[in-house]
Enzyme design. Structure first.
Site, PDB file in Angstrom:
ATOM      1  N   ASP A  13       0.816  -1.222   0.000  1.00  0.00           N
ATOM      2  CA  ASP A  13       0.000   0.000   0.000  1.00  0.00           C
ATOM      3  C   ASP A  13       0.846   1.266   0.000  1.00  0.00           C
ATOM      4  OD1 ASP A  13      -2.244  -1.706   0.322  1.00  0.00           O
ATOM      5  OD2 ASP A  13      -1.880  -1.747   2.476  1.00  0.00           O
ATOM      6  N   LYS A  16       2.336   2.189  -5.070  1.00  0.00           N
ATOM      7  CA  LYS A  16       3.118   1.737  -6.237  1.00  0.00           C
ATOM      8  C   LYS A  16       2.386   1.988  -7.550  1.00  0.00           C
ATOM      9  CE  LYS A  16       3.428  -2.404  -4.410  1.00  0.00           C
ATOM     10  NZ  LYS A  16       2.962  -2.158  -3.046  1.00  0.00           N
ATOM     11  N   ALA A  39      -3.504  -7.876  -4.161  1.00  0.00           N
ATOM     12  CA  ALA A  39      -2.954  -6.526  -4.346  1.00  0.00           C
ATOM     13  C   ALA A  39      -4.074  -5.528  -4.636  1.00  0.00           C
ATOM     14  CB  ALA A  39      -1.960  -6.538  -5.501  1.00  0.00           C
ATOM     15  N   GLY A  40      -3.801  -4.268  -4.366  1.00  0.00           N
ATOM     16  CA  GLY A  40      -4.761  -3.218  -4.698  1.00  0.00           C
ATOM     17  C   GLY A  40      -3.984  -1.995  -5.141  1.00  0.00           C
ATOM     18  N   HIS A  41      -3.885  -1.799  -6.450  1.00  0.00           N
ATOM     19  CA  HIS A  41      -3.086  -0.695  -6.967  1.00  0.00           C
ATOM     20  C   HIS A  41      -4.018   0.366  -7.550  1.00  0.00           C
ATOM     21  CE1 HIS A  41       0.530  -3.655  -7.407  1.00  0.00           C
ATOM     22  NE2 HIS A  41       0.199  -3.407  -6.166  1.00  0.00           N
ATOM     23  N   THR A  42      -3.886   1.582  -7.042  1.00  0.00           N
ATOM     24  CA  THR A  42      -4.810   2.645  -7.444  1.00  0.00           C
ATOM     25  C   THR A  42      -4.110   3.669  -8.326  1.00  0.00           C
ATOM     26  OG1 THR A  42      -5.895   2.351  -5.309  1.00  0.00           O
ATOM     27  CG2 THR A  42      -6.460   4.344  -6.521  1.00  0.00           C
ATOM     28  N   ARG A 144       3.152 -29.316  -5.339  1.00  0.00           N
ATOM     29  CA  ARG A 144       3.058 -29.847  -6.706  1.00  0.00           C
ATOM     30  C   ARG A 144       1.717 -30.483  -7.036  1.00  0.00           C
ATOM     31  NH1 ARG A 144       8.302 -32.453  -5.004  1.00  0.00           N
ATOM     32  NH2 ARG A 144       7.233 -31.893  -3.096  1.00  0.00           N
ATOM     33  N   GLN A 223       2.308  -6.126  -3.089  1.00  0.00           N
ATOM     34  CA  GLN A 223       2.604  -6.108  -1.648  1.00  0.00           C
ATOM     35  C   GLN A 223       3.913  -5.326  -1.418  1.00  0.00           C
ATOM     36  OE1 GLN A 223       1.769  -9.584  -2.994  1.00  0.00           O
ATOM     37  NE2 GLN A 223      -0.211  -8.639  -2.832  1.00  0.00           N
ATOM     38  N   THR A 304      -7.523  -1.264  -0.075  1.00  0.00           N
ATOM     39  CA  THR A 304      -8.141  -1.237  -1.399  1.00  0.00           C
ATOM     40  C   THR A 304      -8.848  -2.560  -1.689  1.00  0.00           C
ATOM     41  OG1 THR A 304      -6.228   0.060  -2.057  1.00  0.00           O
ATOM     42  CG2 THR A 304      -7.631  -0.691  -3.832  1.00  0.00           C
ATOM     43  N   THR A 305      -8.294  -3.660  -1.173  1.00  0.00           N
ATOM     44  CA  THR A 305      -8.868  -4.971  -1.455  1.00  0.00           C
ATOM     45  C   THR A 305      -9.917  -5.363  -0.420  1.00  0.00           C
ATOM     46  OG1 THR A 305      -6.793  -5.611  -2.484  1.00  0.00           O
ATOM     47  CG2 THR A 305      -8.250  -7.406  -1.856  1.00  0.00           C
ATOM     48  N   SER A 418       5.082  12.312  -4.019  1.00  0.00           N
ATOM     49  CA  SER A 418       3.681  12.523  -4.395  1.00  0.00           C
ATOM     50  C   SER A 418       2.994  13.407  -3.368  1.00  0.00           C
ATOM     51  CB  SER A 418       2.950  11.203  -4.601  1.00  0.00           C
ATOM     52  OG  SER A 418       2.418  10.721  -3.396  1.00  0.00           O
ATOM     53  N   VAL A 419       2.129  14.292  -3.873  1.00  0.00           N
ATOM     54  CA  VAL A 419       1.457  15.271  -3.003  1.00  0.00           C
ATOM     55  C   VAL A 419      -0.066  15.195  -3.157  1.00  0.00           C
ATOM     56  CG1 VAL A 419       3.410  16.879  -2.844  1.00  0.00           C
ATOM     57  CG2 VAL A 419       1.821  17.059  -4.778  1.00  0.00           C
TER      58      VAL A 419
HETATM   59  P1  IMP Z   1      -2.544 -12.783   1.843  1.00  0.00           P
HETATM   60  O1  IMP Z   1      -1.598 -12.233   0.853  1.00  0.00           O
HETATM   61  O2  IMP Z   1      -3.991 -12.543   1.486  1.00  0.00           O
HETATM   62  O3  IMP Z   1      -2.265 -14.211   2.188  1.00  0.00           O
HETATM   63  O4  IMP Z   1      -2.342 -11.979   3.234  1.00  0.00           O
HETATM   64  C1  IMP Z   1      -1.152 -12.081   4.021  1.00  0.00           C
HETATM   65  C2  IMP Z   1      -0.796 -10.730   4.650  1.00  0.00           C
HETATM   66  O5  IMP Z   1      -0.397  -9.828   3.620  1.00  0.00           O
HETATM   67  C3  IMP Z   1      -1.958 -10.061   5.372  1.00  0.00           C
HETATM   68  O6  IMP Z   1      -1.450  -9.333   6.482  1.00  0.00           O
HETATM   69  C4  IMP Z   1      -2.510  -9.086   4.345  1.00  0.00           C
HETATM   70  O7  IMP Z   1      -3.183  -8.002   4.923  1.00  0.00           O
HETATM   71  C5  IMP Z   1      -1.217  -8.660   3.662  1.00  0.00           C
HETATM   72  N1  IMP Z   1      -1.411  -8.216   2.280  1.00  0.00           N
HETATM   73  C6  IMP Z   1      -1.631  -8.994   1.192  1.00  0.00           C
HETATM   74  N2  IMP Z   1      -1.713  -8.244   0.084  1.00  0.00           N
HETATM   75  C7  IMP Z   1      -1.522  -6.973   0.466  1.00  0.00           C
HETATM   76  C8  IMP Z   1      -1.451  -5.733  -0.246  1.00  0.00           C
HETATM   77  O8  IMP Z   1      -1.556  -5.653  -1.472  1.00  0.00           O
HETATM   78  N3  IMP Z   1      -1.236  -4.629   0.502  1.00  0.00           N
HETATM   79  C9  IMP Z   1      -1.047  -4.688   1.854  1.00  0.00           C
HETATM   80  N4  IMP Z   1      -1.087  -5.814   2.552  1.00  0.00           N
HETATM   81  C10 IMP Z   1      -1.324  -6.955   1.861  1.00  0.00           C
END
Ligand code: IMP
Length: 436
Positions: A13, A16, A39-42, A144, A223, A304-305, A418-419
């Site tokens: 977060d 990126k 992931a959550g990319h804005t 596997r 992440q 975001t997610t 960034s501002v």
């Molecule tokens: P998972 O990736 O869903 O297995 O979550 C494992 C840990 O990573 C948790 O603490 C989530 O909140 C964190 N996490 C996973 N993806 C993100 C992300 O894109 N941003 C911030 N934290 C994340």
């Protein structure tokens, strides 16, 4: 420069997406190498806010080709939903503009159900996962028994996915969670296979050809470093290699691609994390609310997610130095500097203290940070609103000094600041440094 990697230097977060968007203006390829739709990319362009979970942020630029590497775990439903959202925003992604590795692994509803059931079973010791099935999908990969994108086109795919769901049902039963019906899942994935087929590619081969042709490949980490399976705050991490090194295995690139690679570390002007795990500089009470925001703006500190409120604190310079070392970061982008406007003082953690000793490195990595106490440098804040600033020279002196303090601590230059969330709310750092 063969590749430029944009990597999160904290717990994800960091912003990126918008930094990728800036570099994508001059890139031909935008590639993801790890994770999935956790992931959550804005990226904010005028009135339009794009929240991408799986598709590389670079594709918002019309000439960029998106690549999803073998290191990903892909939920086809999220993928198609996201493509549809982009199509409605007039960003069409025909197969020429989106390439998906045949060797990426698939996430199924069974993985999502397992993720949630395992988290519930962990009770108070839960990791706070996103519930997207990431951990169980990577578990199947490592043991596997995973299904890869290429498997969708084999004659026995429906049978194999049915077996996988039946296998997951045995675990779900042990965890006292509801079982899933394999038949509709197999049927849905058979339909996904038909839609996916034209996009499936050898991403490794295509990127190799692109680099040989002199194209710029922009690589987007998901992440952050501190969530890396090996180098993060284990076990409070995700299940993939989030660091810059993951680029090679997650896209199928040789070591020569790393030679002269640009590695941009994205770091928020303060520290945040979602989910459980250590956080030495964490704040609570009013100070936390001040940094987090209330959720009334889309860019406030809420996931975001998942929409969960993020934990917030002061920028941790020890963890930043660690991220710089692990990734080979050679320049930084500092995001959300505008959020600090109005604070009288800003604290920057420059070292940790343990048993009377001060240290700036972590002898055994960041998994156990409990013995350490942060050492802070207090800097003067500024009252000016930064959101209209576009030039380094127009930033207030104390904002410049804060950036300079980060640079001095990090030992690498800050290139971008960034501002605000908008595409153009970025300041490229330039000119003589202010004196302290
Ligand atoms: P998972 O990736 O869903 O297995 O979550 C494992 C840990 O990573 C948790 O603490 C989530 O909140 C964190 N996490 C996973 N993806 C993100 C992300 O894109 N941003 C911030 N934290 C994340």
């Amino acid at each position: 420069m063969p590749i430029r990697v944009i990597v999160g230097a904290q717990w994800g977060d960091e912003g990126k997406g918008r930094i990728v968007d800036w570099f994508a203006a001059t890139a031909r390829y935008s590639a993801r190498y790890n994770g999935g739709d956790n992931a959550g990319h804005t990226v904010t362009v005028g009135q339009r806010i794009f929240k991408l979970h799986l598709i590389p942020s670079g594709v918002i630029r019309p000439k960029v080709i998106g690549m999803l590497g073998n290191g990903l775990v892909i939920n086809p439903r999220t993928l198609f939903d996201e493509m549809e959202t982009l199509r409605k925003a007039e960003i069409a992604l025909p197969p020429e503009r989106l390439r998906i590795s045949y060797a990426a692994h698939l996430i199924t509803p069974a993985h999502q159900a397992l993720d949630k059931a395992i988290e519930t079973a962990r009770g108070k010791g839960s990791l706070g996962t996103t519930g997207r099935g990431i951990g169980p999908a990577y578990t199947d990969k490592a043991t596997r028994q995973g299904l890869r994108v290429a498997d969708m086109f084999s004659g026995d795919f429906c049978e194999r996915i049915g077996d996988a769901v039946a296998e997951a049902n045995r675990t779900l039963k042990m965890l006292e969670a509801a079982a899933l019906d394999p038949a509709p899942i197999a049927d849905e994935y058979r339909r996904f296979a038909e839609r996916l087929k034209p996009y499936v590619a050898d991403v490794s081969l295509e990127l190799d050809a692109a680099m040989k042709a002199g194209e710029t490949v922009l690589v987007e980490g998901a992440q952050g470093t501190l969530l890396d399976i090996d180098f993060g705050t284990y076990p409070f991490v995700t299940s993939s290699s989030t660091t810059a090194a993951g680029t090679l295995t997650g896209l199928g690139l040789g070591l020569d691609a790393a030679k002269d690679a640009g590695v941009v570390g994205v770091v928020k002007a303060f520290q945040t994390r979602v989910g459980s795990g250590p956080f030495p500089t964490e704040l609570s009470g009013d100070q936390a609310v001040r940094l987090r925001g209330t959720g009334s703006n889309p860019w406030d500190e809420f996931g975001t997610t998942t929409g969960r409120p993020r934990r917030v604190g002061w920028l941790d310079g020890v963890l930043l130095l660690y991220s710089i070392r692990i990734n080979g970061i050679n320049e930084l982008a500092v995001t959300k500097l505008d959020v600090l406007s109005g604070l009288e003082t800003i604290k920057l953690c420059t070292a940790y203290k343990r048993d009377g000793k001060t240290l700036t490195d972590l002898p055994f990595g960041p998994a156990d940070l409990s013995p350490y106490e942060p050492v802070y440098e207090e800097l003067r804040g500024w009252s000016e609103d930064l959101t209209q600033v576009r030039k380094w020279k127009d930033l207030p002196i104390f904002a410049k000094l804060y950036i300079q303090a980060i640079e001095e601590l990090a030992g690498v230059p800050v290139r971008l600041v960034s501002v605000g969330p908008e595409r153009d709310q970025l300041v490229e750092k330039e000119g003589p440094e202010p004196r302290r």
